[in-house]
Design a protein around this motif. Structure first.
Motif, PDB file in Angstrom:
ATOM      1  N   UNK A  62       0.768  -1.215   0.124  1.00 34.34           N
ATOM      2  CA  UNK A  62      -0.033  -0.150  -0.436  1.00 34.34           C
ATOM      3  C   UNK A  62       1.265   0.950  -0.199  1.00 34.34           C
ATOM      4  N   UNK A  63       0.181   2.165  -0.273  1.00 34.84           N
ATOM      5  CA  UNK A  63       1.193   3.029  -1.002  1.00 34.84           C
ATOM      6  C   UNK A  63       1.133   4.101   0.835  1.00 34.84           C
ATOM      7  N   UNK A  64       2.201   4.879   1.103  1.00 35.12           N
ATOM      8  CA  UNK A  64       2.788   5.200   2.188  1.00 35.12           C
ATOM      9  C   UNK A  64       1.909   6.215   2.780  1.00 35.12           C
ATOM     10  N   UNK A  65       1.492   7.233   1.709  1.00 33.69           N
ATOM     11  CA  UNK A  65       0.554   8.054   2.279  1.00 33.69           C
ATOM     12  C   UNK A  65      -0.311   7.379   3.327  1.00 33.69           C
ATOM     13  N   UNK A  66      -0.931   5.633   3.145  1.00 29.25           N
ATOM     14  CA  UNK A  66      -1.622   6.064   4.203  1.00 29.25           C
ATOM     15  C   UNK A  66      -1.624   5.645   5.328  1.00 29.25           C
ATOM     16  N   UNK A  67      -0.419   5.914   5.428  1.00 28.33           N
ATOM     17  CA  UNK A  67       0.110   5.485   6.653  1.00 28.33           C
ATOM     18  C   UNK A  67       1.036   6.673   7.583  1.00 28.33           C
ATOM     19  N   UNK A  74      -5.403  10.256  10.001  1.00 28.87           N
ATOM     20  CA  UNK A  74      -4.528  10.039   9.757  1.00 28.87           C
ATOM     21  C   UNK A  74      -4.031   8.577  11.118  1.00 28.87           C
ATOM     22  N   UNK A  75      -3.904   9.014  12.186  1.00 27.01           N
ATOM     23  CA  UNK A  75      -3.180   7.248  12.939  1.00 27.01           C
ATOM     24  C   UNK A  75      -3.976   6.590  12.777  1.00 27.01           C
ATOM     25  N   UNK A  76      -5.487   6.706  12.823  1.00 26.57           N
ATOM     26  CA  UNK A  76      -6.495   5.643  13.200  1.00 26.57           C
ATOM     27  C   UNK A  76      -6.472   4.603  11.472  1.00 26.57           C
ATOM     28  N   UNK A  77      -5.520   5.736  10.230  1.00 26.10           N
ATOM     29  CA  UNK A  77      -6.221   5.131   8.781  1.00 26.10           C
ATOM     30  C   UNK A  77      -4.732   3.929   9.365  1.00 26.10           C
TER      31      UNK A  77
END
Length: 241
Positions: A62-67, A74-77
């Motif tokens: 998965x793309x790093x932007x999700x993390x 953002x933290x929940x995602x």
């Protein structure tokens, strides 16, 4: 553990209820051993629909932007993706492709299924774009089969920018495993990697029946974004001489 809670208790039943996906070719997924599942990428929901219907665990890059998103959201995602066993990959910089390959090979060494989208990004218009050769490199280095997969209807169910999906029929179609053992030891040959990747993309295209574009999706997106920005700039009247 959270992966299986999501799959069987929380998210899986909800996705099956909302999308009622029809599955075709599930017999092509090997019951054990490492393999790459390479599919088209039309929607954010693709990440969750395939794991929901497969009996085996599958790990996606998965793309790093999700993390790395800001704030509570953002933290929940990030926590959600990590708990679901997904691996962040930085898609920026010269080392992005090598990082993805390293992470993918790590999954395959554990005899697991690796999910990958050769296009490298979601299709913004529902068409299938040129694949990147990382999938070919991993298939040759790990000496594993590649199972083509087509997600059909997910673009209409949740197009880019839409948070709450539409109720729309979805088909998940798997093709016969592709064996590239005849190219063993040739993972440094650019022409071979391109030929393998094109064969994978053609198999996906045959399953999905999308319109094909022989260009990278990220490049087309950037060009269209630049064109839209240029049109949005206010018109400046040239001074009269």
């Amino acid at each position: 553990m959270f992966y299986y809670v999501l799959k069987y208790v929380l998210l899986g039943p909800l996705l099956r209820l909302v999308f009622r996906p029809r599955i075709e070719g599930l017999e092509h997924i090997p019951p054990s051993g490492p393999a790459i599942v390479a599919g088209n990428h039309l929607s954010f929901s693709d990440h969750f629909l395939m794991p929901a219907i497969l009996k085996r665990r599958i790990t996606f890059l998965a793309k790093a932007e999700y993390f790395t998103g800001p704030g509570i959201k953002g933290r929940l995602t990030a926590a959600f993706f990590r708990s679901a066993g997904q691996i962040p990959v930085d898609r920026s910089g010269k080392e992005a492709g090598q990082a993805a390959i390293r992470e993918g090979l790590g999954v395959l060494r554990k005899n697991e299924l690796l999910g990958i989208y050769p296009e490298g990004t979601r299709s913004h218009d529902g068409r299938l774009y040129k694949g990147k050769v990382g999938v070919a490199v991993m298939a040759l280095r790990a000496q594993v089969p590649v199972i083509p997969c087509a997600m059909i209807g997910t673009f209409e169910a949740q197009p880019p920018g839409k948070v709450i999906p539409n109720i729309h029929p979805v088909v998940i179609r798997f093709g016969k495993p592709l064996d590239f053992s005849r190219y063993a030891g040739m993972e440094n040959e650019k022409a071979v990697l391109r030929a393998i990747t094109d064969e994978i993309m053609y198999a996906i295209l045959t399953l999905s029946e999308q319109e094909y574009v022989d260009r990278y999706a990220a490049v087309v997106k950037a060009e269209e974004a630049a064109e839209s920005a240029a049109k949005a700039r206010p018109f400046r009247r040239m001074p009269l001489s």
